[in-house]
Structures are given as structure tokens and as C-alpha cells.
Design a protein around this motif. Sequence first.
Motif, PDB file in Angstrom:
ATOM      1  N   PRO A 104       0.839  -1.195   0.000  1.00  0.00           N
ATOM      2  CA  PRO A 104       0.000   0.000   0.000  1.00  0.00           C
ATOM      3  C   PRO A 104       0.876   1.249   0.000  1.00  0.00           C
ATOM      4  O   PRO A 104       2.071   1.177   0.287  1.00  0.00           O
ATOM      5  CB  PRO A 104      -0.792  -0.125   1.305  1.00  0.00           C
ATOM      6  CG  PRO A 104       0.074  -0.966   2.185  1.00  0.00           C
ATOM      7  CD  PRO A 104       0.815  -1.906   1.277  1.00  0.00           C
ATOM      8  N   PRO A 105       0.306   2.411  -0.330  1.00  0.00           N
ATOM      9  CA  PRO A 105       1.109   3.639  -0.379  1.00  0.00           C
ATOM     10  C   PRO A 105       1.757   4.001   0.956  1.00  0.00           C
ATOM     11  O   PRO A 105       2.812   4.625   0.968  1.00  0.00           O
ATOM     12  CB  PRO A 105       0.079   4.705  -0.797  1.00  0.00           C
ATOM     13  CG  PRO A 105      -1.018   3.940  -1.464  1.00  0.00           C
ATOM     14  CD  PRO A 105      -1.074   2.617  -0.784  1.00  0.00           C
ATOM     15  N   ASP A 106       1.139   3.623   2.070  1.00  0.00           N
ATOM     16  CA  ASP A 106       1.646   3.995   3.378  1.00  0.00           C
ATOM     17  C   ASP A 106       2.795   3.071   3.790  1.00  0.00           C
ATOM     18  O   ASP A 106       2.589   1.879   4.017  1.00  0.00           O
ATOM     19  CB  ASP A 106       0.530   3.904   4.418  1.00  0.00           C
ATOM     20  CG  ASP A 106       0.963   4.413   5.794  1.00  0.00           C
ATOM     21  OD1 ASP A 106       2.156   4.734   5.958  1.00  0.00           O
ATOM     22  OD2 ASP A 106       0.113   4.488   6.686  1.00  0.00           O
ATOM     23  N   PRO A 107       4.038   3.572   3.878  1.00  0.00           N
ATOM     24  CA  PRO A 107       5.168   2.719   4.231  1.00  0.00           C
ATOM     25  C   PRO A 107       5.064   2.128   5.625  1.00  0.00           C
ATOM     26  O   PRO A 107       5.725   1.141   5.939  1.00  0.00           O
ATOM     27  CB  PRO A 107       6.376   3.661   4.114  1.00  0.00           C
ATOM     28  CG  PRO A 107       5.812   5.041   4.255  1.00  0.00           C
ATOM     29  CD  PRO A 107       4.440   4.971   3.675  1.00  0.00           C
ATOM     30  N   ALA A 127      11.161  -9.780  -4.285  1.00  0.00           N
ATOM     31  CA  ALA A 127      10.658  -8.415  -4.108  1.00  0.00           C
ATOM     32  C   ALA A 127      11.051  -7.564  -5.306  1.00  0.00           C
ATOM     33  O   ALA A 127      12.228  -7.507  -5.668  1.00  0.00           O
ATOM     34  CB  ALA A 127      11.219  -7.806  -2.828  1.00  0.00           C
ATOM     35  N   ILE A 128      10.066  -6.948  -5.931  1.00  0.00           N
ATOM     36  CA  ILE A 128      10.351  -6.022  -7.021  1.00  0.00           C
ATOM     37  C   ILE A 128      10.564  -4.659  -6.377  1.00  0.00           C
ATOM     38  O   ILE A 128       9.628  -3.883  -6.170  1.00  0.00           O
ATOM     39  CB  ILE A 128       9.208  -6.021  -8.046  1.00  0.00           C
ATOM     40  CG1 ILE A 128       9.019  -7.437  -8.590  1.00  0.00           C
ATOM     41  CG2 ILE A 128       9.501  -5.048  -9.191  1.00  0.00           C
ATOM     42  CD1 ILE A 128       7.786  -7.622  -9.411  1.00  0.00           C
ATOM     43  N   MET A 134       9.993   0.706  -1.126  1.00  0.00           N
ATOM     44  CA  MET A 134       9.893  -0.739  -0.915  1.00  0.00           C
ATOM     45  C   MET A 134      10.863  -1.233   0.148  1.00  0.00           C
ATOM     46  O   MET A 134      10.730  -2.354   0.645  1.00  0.00           O
ATOM     47  CB  MET A 134      10.178  -1.484  -2.227  1.00  0.00           C
ATOM     48  CG  MET A 134       9.118  -1.287  -3.301  1.00  0.00           C
ATOM     49  SD  MET A 134       7.526  -1.974  -2.813  1.00  0.00           S
ATOM     50  CE  MET A 134       7.905  -3.727  -2.815  1.00  0.00           C
ATOM     51  N   THR A 135      11.833  -0.423   0.511  1.00  0.00           N
ATOM     52  CA  THR A 135      12.886  -0.875   1.431  1.00  0.00           C
ATOM     53  C   THR A 135      12.359  -1.345   2.788  1.00  0.00           C
ATOM     54  O   THR A 135      12.801  -2.386   3.290  1.00  0.00           O
ATOM     55  CB  THR A 135      13.944   0.227   1.604  1.00  0.00           C
ATOM     56  OG1 THR A 135      14.500   0.546   0.322  1.00  0.00           O
ATOM     57  CG2 THR A 135      15.058  -0.234   2.526  1.00  0.00           C
ATOM     58  N   PRO A 136      11.418  -0.625   3.437  1.00  0.00           N
ATOM     59  CA  PRO A 136      10.939  -1.113   4.737  1.00  0.00           C
ATOM     60  C   PRO A 136      10.325  -2.505   4.673  1.00  0.00           C
ATOM     61  O   PRO A 136      10.561  -3.343   5.560  1.00  0.00           O
ATOM     62  CB  PRO A 136       9.903  -0.063   5.148  1.00  0.00           C
ATOM     63  CG  PRO A 136      10.310   1.173   4.428  1.00  0.00           C
ATOM     64  CD  PRO A 136      10.851   0.690   3.119  1.00  0.00           C
TER      65      PRO A 136
END
Length: 340
Positions: A104-107, A127-128, A134-136
Motif C-alpha cells: 500500500p502507499p503507506d510505508p 521483491a520487485i 519498498m525498502t521497509p
Amino acid sequence: MTPVPRRPSMGDVADRAGVSYQTVSRVLNEPEIVRPETRERVQAAIAELGYTRNRAARALKTSRSSLIGVLTDDLSLFGPAETTTAIEAAAREAGYSVVLTSMPPDPRAARKVGGELLGSGVEGILAIAAHEGMTPAVTEVARSTPVVAVSAQPPQEAVAEVVGIDQALGAHHVVEHLQRTGVRSIVHIAGPADWFDARARRLGFTSALEELGLDGEVVGPGEWTPRSGYELTTDLIRTGPPEAIFAASDMIAIGVLHALHEHGLRVPQDVAVVGFDNTLGAEFLIPSLTTVAQPFVEVGRVALRHLVSLLDGDPAASQCPRTLPPRLVVRRSTRPERTH
């Protein structure tokens, strides 16, 4: 009342093929030890009955689920969508099913998303990881399961094993091609600053300029949209159009072409244009777009092969290629290269 259809079993396959249950199991798990004529008979029975393996039952017996998690976020963009499709196809060919989870947009949801993916019983995760957002999530899932990231992020900075496409090399190919057409000055419209692909393409561009002794500048960063390319190109035209524009993506290049046409500038006679991605339809633009094609199918296979090697504890994992080369596709939006 119409009876509910029953799912074919291995016993049904054995009866149809005239072999034992154990023989069917060997064909499914160790086909090389079964005589070819028997194997063909069993495979024909499988096809006739529409038999599919019960992965849940197999997982109970082997402690292997044959499930691979795929973590991505924006499938509306060409690169992530193509990479996801390639991974899913490669997994299916290798006998794995895919559990797809979108960020989702919220990290702050990274922990929850990672937990849900791990809770589905996946053996490992691809993981793409196209950008910093995407790091978290990758960090979270990498704590407890093997993870391979498909990314342009430098391996020394990544939190997981990385397989990717050499974006900087693709940019270098673009600059070399433009030089061979006689161009001496190039403007690069960069992609979003938090995207690893955009950073690598920008780095490849500036490095190639220095190596080849060309003039150039970077404008942006822009977004992965035609509007972004249109607006940044319109600003460039106000100060005098460059000899060539290298857009960080084909979507950006579409906006570049529109802005140049709107201002009466011919492509490639007045301004050469190059994109990146070889998006579906790039050859049907007017003029057809010179761009960089990425080996999405191959990177999907390599990433899956690397993850499976890690899962199996195979030493060959360290020998898998980590970076694949892209390919320049020359079309009519750039001038012909000079022969001498």
C-alpha cells in the motif's frame, strides 16, 4: 441434483494409465528414473483427467509449500508489471505457485504486509524493489526468510540479495549511439529521484558524457508520465532546443515527442529523441521511438533460479548472474549512425 465434480486424484491417474500409485508419484517427482514409455502413459493420463497436484498435501509430507511470495507495489507501470509477469511465468515453469502481495502507499504498513506474506506459507520471497518506498517491507521480510530483490539498487546498499538489469549500461548505449549519429550535446530528462532505475540511468548518462567528451545536462527529476515529459520539454524549448533528448522512460518520451511537434520541431532532424523500456507500442509512435529494451523474461528466470538455489542451500547460488545487459533498439526518432 447434479453431483459436485470431484477433483481427480493420483489414484485416478494410476488407474487410467494402468500403473501403480507409486509410479505416478515417481513421474511427478523423479521422472528421470521412470521408463520413457511408462512416463508418457502417465503424462497422457494426467492430461486427459486434468489432474493437478495437491500442494497442501505435498507440503505436509515434505515441509515444502512450493509457494513463492512476490512483493511489489505499482503494477500500473510498465517495468514492475513486466517483471511481475516474468517472475510468475518462471515460477510456474519451475513448479512453484506465486502469492502476490502489493505494497500500500503507506510505508508504515510494511510490517503488516510482510507478516501477511510470511503467514501464507511461502518458502521465499522475490521483491520487485524499484524504489526507496519498498525498502521497509523488504527489510521486514528479510529478517526471517530468504529474499531476492529485483532492483537496480547497488548490491552493497541493499538489505537482500539483488538481481537486476544494468540500467547504467543502457544509458551508456544511448549516449554512444547519439554520438555516432553526430550529436554533441544531449539533455537527459530524469525519472523520479527515489527510483533506483532512474538514479542508475542518470549515473550512466553522466558517466558516458564524461567518457566520450560530450556536452549535456540533466533536467528534472520528472515523473513516469507523458505530461512530465511534455512540461519539461516545453521548458527546454523556451531556452533553445537541444540536439537530442534522452528520456528516462518511453512514457516520458511520448510527452517529449508531443511538445516538439507542438512547437514545429522535427524529430530527428531538429531534435533526436530516445526513450527507455521499449514499451508496447513504441514502434508505432511517429516517428518510431529509439529506446532501450530490458530482458524482463530473463531477469525473472534468473531471480527465481537464484532464490531456489538459496532455498536449497545450493552453492551454485553464488554463481548466478546478478546483472543482465539491456539492448538498444534503434528506430526513426534518431538519425542514422555515421559510417566514419
